[in-house]
Write an enzyme that holds these catalytic residues in place. Structure first.
Site: not given
Length: 293
Positions: A21-23, A25, A27, A137, A163
């Site tokens: 998920g480094a695309n 935020g 990440g 979280s 979540y």
């Protein structure tokens, strides 16, 4: 830990990181900081186009690979491309989405946030030389996890609770992985982190009153930037002081913002029977047996 910041990241030359998920935020901020310290980063993302934009900003230290955690075939395909890495950062996640199913039939948040990362870690663990970072979280505090009904087949689906369930599952998995590393006498470690309240693309998309709470938090400047929110996982991923089985998060406003420190977990996180049952159920659902660590 004092006022640990990006300036305290030690030189990462020669170290290889996989960041899911480094695309965008947290990440993306993690990848940029690691690369700035000399590390090589693989941006493992579903949205390859966005990942390439981040990689271009980073430069030659970054590579992009396709990984859709909601699709176990994609998880396996990505894992097959990895030869070796020092650090795996399980960062990717979705939050508060409407009820839906992954390609493999899992509830979307549990399937993406926990089961996808569980399978990915199991497939990669023989190739990871140093540490696994698991992102949880503060929402784990509100979880009502039912290991026998992870897919909400019998329970009423509530986005925020689902979540929280997925992030509590992340926590249980990370803590159990750390325990197993220690029991096996492994040199590898599993470290957990949370970003507090970081203003990222995850927020404001639940289509519930929770969105208004998040908007109010932004207006009151309770939230912090993604760069600040990424500090706990950067500490977990890069610091020699990060400890196996320890959970790091912001120190201020009850864990919502600030520099990283040791954070508290729910008492239920130490329930060994709950951890064991989640581990077994995760293996059963994904069809991926976790190798000896």
């Amino acid at each position: 830990m004092g006022g640990w910041s990006r300036d305290d990241i030690p030189a990462q030359h020669g170290r290889r990181f996989i960041i899911t998920g480094a695309n965008s935020g947290l990440g993306a901020e993690t990848a940029k900081a690691v690369a700035a310290a000399g590390g090589q980063v693989t941006l493992a993302c579903r949205n390859v186009a966005k990942a390439r934009t981040v990689a271009e900003q980073i430069g030659p230290a970054a590579t992009v690979a396709e990984l859709d955690l909601s699709d176990l075939a994609s998880v396996r395909a990505f894992a097959d491309t990895v030869d070796e890495a020092d650090v795996l950062v399980n960062n990717a996640g979705i939050m508060g989405v409407p009820y839906g199913r992954t390609i493999d039939g899992f509830e979307m948040q549990m399937g993406t946030n926990h089961l996808g990362h569980f399978a990915l870690t199991a497939l990669l663990i023989p190739k990871i030389t140093e540490r696994v970072v698991v992102l949880s979280s503060i929402a784990h505090r509100f979880a009502r996890i039912d290991v026998d009904d992870l897919g909400y087949d019998r329970r009423t689906y509530r986005r925020a609770i689902a979540y929280g369930d997925s992030k509590f599952a992340n926590m249980l998995f990370g803590l159990e992985l750390a325990r197993r590393f220690e029991a096996a006498g492994s040199s590898k470690i599993a470290v957990l982190a949370h970003p507090g309240y970081a203003s990222t693309g995850l927020l404001g998309k639940t289509e519930t009153t929770f969105d208004y709470v998040m908007k109010a938090g932004d207006l009151l400047r309770v939230g912090q930037t993604p760069a600040m929110g990424a500090l706990p996982q950067l500490f977990a991923a890069t610091s020699p002081a990060a400890r196996n089985g320890t959970y790091y998060g912001p120190r201020g406003l009850g864990g919502l913002r600030g520099k990283p420190t040791v954070a508290r977990t729910r008492r239920a996180a130490s329930d060994q029977d709950l951890r064991d049952r989640l581990w077994s159920e995760s293996e059963r659902l994904t069809g991926v047996e976790f190798p000896a660590v």
